[in-house]
Motif scaffolding. Structure first.
Motif, PDB file in Angstrom:
ATOM      1  N   ARG A  51       0.822  -1.201   0.000  1.00 61.04           N
ATOM      2  CA  ARG A  51       0.000   0.000   0.000  1.00 61.04           C
ATOM      3  C   ARG A  51       0.864   1.262   0.000  1.00 61.04           C
ATOM      4  O   ARG A  51       0.583   2.224  -0.707  1.00 61.04           O
ATOM      5  CB  ARG A  51      -0.943  -0.003   1.208  1.00 61.04           C
ATOM      6  CG  ARG A  51      -1.988   1.112   1.105  1.00 61.04           C
ATOM      7  CD  ARG A  51      -3.050   0.986   2.145  1.00 61.04           C
ATOM      8  NE  ARG A  51      -2.658   1.827   3.262  1.00 61.04           N
ATOM      9  CZ  ARG A  51      -3.135   1.743   4.486  1.00 61.04           C
ATOM     10  NH1 ARG A  51      -4.029   0.840   4.777  1.00 61.04           N
ATOM     11  NH2 ARG A  51      -2.718   2.542   5.425  1.00 61.04           N
ATOM     12  N   ARG A  52       1.945   1.265   0.776  1.00 61.95           N
ATOM     13  CA  ARG A  52       2.861   2.412   0.804  1.00 61.95           C
ATOM     14  C   ARG A  52       3.500   2.622  -0.573  1.00 61.95           C
ATOM     15  O   ARG A  52       3.630   3.759  -1.020  1.00 61.95           O
ATOM     16  CB  ARG A  52       3.950   2.224   1.859  1.00 61.95           C
ATOM     17  CG  ARG A  52       3.468   2.518   3.246  1.00 61.95           C
ATOM     18  CD  ARG A  52       4.698   2.851   4.095  1.00 61.95           C
ATOM     19  NE  ARG A  52       4.337   2.942   5.473  1.00 61.95           N
ATOM     20  CZ  ARG A  52       3.971   4.058   6.070  1.00 61.95           C
ATOM     21  NH1 ARG A  52       3.907   5.160   5.380  1.00 61.95           N
ATOM     22  NH2 ARG A  52       3.663   4.068   7.342  1.00 61.95           N
ATOM     23  N   ARG A  53       3.920   1.539  -1.217  1.00 57.64           N
ATOM     24  CA  ARG A  53       4.496   1.661  -2.564  1.00 57.64           C
ATOM     25  C   ARG A  53       3.476   2.234  -3.538  1.00 57.64           C
ATOM     26  O   ARG A  53       3.809   3.076  -4.370  1.00 57.64           O
ATOM     27  CB  ARG A  53       4.975   0.292  -3.065  1.00 57.64           C
ATOM     28  CG  ARG A  53       6.268  -0.128  -2.479  1.00 57.64           C
ATOM     29  CD  ARG A  53       6.811  -1.358  -3.188  1.00 57.64           C
ATOM     30  NE  ARG A  53       7.842  -1.939  -2.379  1.00 57.64           N
ATOM     31  CZ  ARG A  53       7.983  -3.213  -2.119  1.00 57.64           C
ATOM     32  NH1 ARG A  53       7.157  -4.086  -2.659  1.00 57.64           N
ATOM     33  NH2 ARG A  53       8.959  -3.639  -1.364  1.00 57.64           N
ATOM     34  N   ALA A  54       2.248   1.769  -3.449  1.00 49.93           N
ATOM     35  CA  ALA A  54       1.190   2.279  -4.332  1.00 49.93           C
ATOM     36  C   ALA A  54       0.955   3.761  -4.076  1.00 49.93           C
ATOM     37  O   ALA A  54       0.779   4.539  -5.019  1.00 49.93           O
ATOM     38  CB  ALA A  54      -0.094   1.480  -4.130  1.00 49.93           C
ATOM     39  N   GLU A  55       0.961   4.178  -2.813  1.00 46.70           N
ATOM     40  CA  GLU A  55       0.772   5.589  -2.477  1.00 46.70           C
ATOM     41  C   GLU A  55       1.943   6.432  -2.981  1.00 46.70           C
ATOM     42  O   GLU A  55       1.739   7.536  -3.498  1.00 46.70           O
ATOM     43  CB  GLU A  55       0.602   5.760  -0.963  1.00 46.70           C
ATOM     44  CG  GLU A  55      -0.739   5.267  -0.452  1.00 46.70           C
ATOM     45  CD  GLU A  55      -0.834   5.277   1.071  1.00 46.70           C
ATOM     46  OE1 GLU A  55       0.181   5.601   1.742  1.00 46.70           O
ATOM     47  OE2 GLU A  55      -1.907   4.943   1.583  1.00 46.70           O
ATOM     48  N   GLU A  56       3.160   5.931  -2.858  1.00 46.09           N
ATOM     49  CA  GLU A  56       4.328   6.655  -3.352  1.00 46.09           C
ATOM     50  C   GLU A  56       4.274   6.796  -4.875  1.00 46.09           C
ATOM     51  O   GLU A  56       4.579   7.860  -5.418  1.00 46.09           O
ATOM     52  CB  GLU A  56       5.612   5.933  -2.931  1.00 46.09           C
ATOM     53  CG  GLU A  56       5.914   6.066  -1.453  1.00 46.09           C
ATOM     54  CD  GLU A  56       7.063   5.171  -1.002  1.00 46.09           C
ATOM     55  OE1 GLU A  56       7.658   4.467  -1.844  1.00 46.09           O
ATOM     56  OE2 GLU A  56       7.372   5.192   0.204  1.00 46.09           O
ATOM     57  N   THR A  57       3.884   5.718  -5.543  1.00 44.99           N
ATOM     58  CA  THR A  57       3.754   5.755  -6.995  1.00 44.99           C
ATOM     59  C   THR A  57       2.678   6.749  -7.405  1.00 44.99           C
ATOM     60  O   THR A  57       2.865   7.536  -8.345  1.00 44.99           O
ATOM     61  CB  THR A  57       3.424   4.355  -7.551  1.00 44.99           C
ATOM     62  OG1 THR A  57       4.480   3.466  -7.192  1.00 44.99           O
ATOM     63  CG2 THR A  57       3.268   4.370  -9.061  1.00 44.99           C
ATOM     64  N   GLN A  58       1.566   6.730  -6.685  1.00 46.85           N
ATOM     65  CA  GLN A  58       0.480   7.660  -6.984  1.00 46.85           C
ATOM     66  C   GLN A  58       0.945   9.103  -6.800  1.00 46.85           C
ATOM     67  O   GLN A  58       0.657   9.959  -7.632  1.00 46.85           O
ATOM     68  CB  GLN A  58      -0.718   7.368  -6.080  1.00 46.85           C
ATOM     69  CG  GLN A  58      -1.909   8.254  -6.367  1.00 46.85           C
ATOM     70  CD  GLN A  58      -3.091   7.947  -5.450  1.00 46.85           C
ATOM     71  OE1 GLN A  58      -2.928   7.416  -4.361  1.00 46.85           O
ATOM     72  NE2 GLN A  58      -4.270   8.282  -5.919  1.00 46.85           N
ATOM     73  N   GLN A  59       1.682   9.399  -5.731  1.00 46.76           N
ATOM     74  CA  GLN A  59       2.183  10.744  -5.493  1.00 46.76           C
ATOM     75  C   GLN A  59       3.165  11.168  -6.591  1.00 46.76           C
ATOM     76  O   GLN A  59       3.132  12.319  -7.055  1.00 46.76           O
ATOM     77  CB  GLN A  59       2.863  10.846  -4.123  1.00 46.76           C
ATOM     78  CG  GLN A  59       1.903  10.771  -2.960  1.00 46.76           C
ATOM     79  CD  GLN A  59       0.842  11.867  -3.039  1.00 46.76           C
ATOM     80  OE1 GLN A  59       1.134  13.029  -3.312  1.00 46.76           O
ATOM     81  NE2 GLN A  59      -0.408  11.488  -2.826  1.00 46.76           N
TER      82      GLN A  59
END
Length: 191
Positions: free
Chosen positions: A6-14
């Motif tokens: 989830r953190r990786r997905a959030e970083e990618t989204q940002q």
């Protein structure tokens, strides 16, 4: 509870949101500059509208090409063909030669506007405004960078204009650090 994914997905989204914001700001700055210059050089509201909309359409077409290639670049031949299609140019009046060269995204946008200006001017005042007119376009990759050659022929009694319009200035400033030169021949223009 493991939230690594989830953190990786959030970083990618940002990261993607930041890139999108950057592209939108650049696009809006380009549109703002085109609008300001188009207004400044237009002789009437109708001329402004026609010129501005044509330039926006050229820019939008280049954005579509880049979007289809996930903003990795565009082939120069495809870019020219798409811009020619916008100007409804008869392919029989064109001589197009050059190798497959992929332009970077920023170069794609600049070259799209250059092609638009060249095609528009050829249609209004140059070779494509006359039945006998022809356009030869070529490009090659050299050690110094991309060289693009545009030559119009079949223009009767061509004379150099009294003033430099925004289109010519746009061509000259869209080289990405290179240079653009124009020559007026008795039968046509050469860039």
């Amino acid at each position: 509870l493991d939230i690594t994914e989830r953190r990786r997905a959030e970083e990618t989204q940002q990261l993607l949101i930041g890139e999108l914001n950057h592209r939108v700001k650049n696009s809006l700055a380009t549109v703002q500059a085109i609008a300001a210059q188009s207004i400044r050089h237009a002789r009437s509201n109708e001329e402004f509208q026609s010129t501005f909309m044509g330039r926006l359409q050229a820019l939008a077409q280049a954005h579509s090409l880049l979007s289809a290639a996930t903003w990795e670049g565009a082939m120069i031949g495809t870019l020219l063909a798409e811009q020619m299609a916008l100007g409804t140019v008869d392919p029989e009046r064109l001589d197009v030669t050059g190798p497959d060269i992929e332009l970077a995204p920023d170069a794609t946008l600049r070259v799209a506007l250059v092609f638009h200006e060249l095609i528009t001017n050829a249609n209004k005042y140059g070779a494509l405004a006359y039945d006998a007119g022809k356009v030869a376009v070529s490009w090659k990759n050299e050690a110094s960078g991309l060289t693009l050659h545009w030559r119009e022929t079949g223009v009767p009694n061509l004379t150099q204009p009294d003033r430099t319009g925004f289109g010519s200035k746009l061509i000259q400033t869209s080289t990405g650090g290179g240079q653009a030169r124009v020559t007026y021949w008795p039968d046509g223009i050469e860039w």
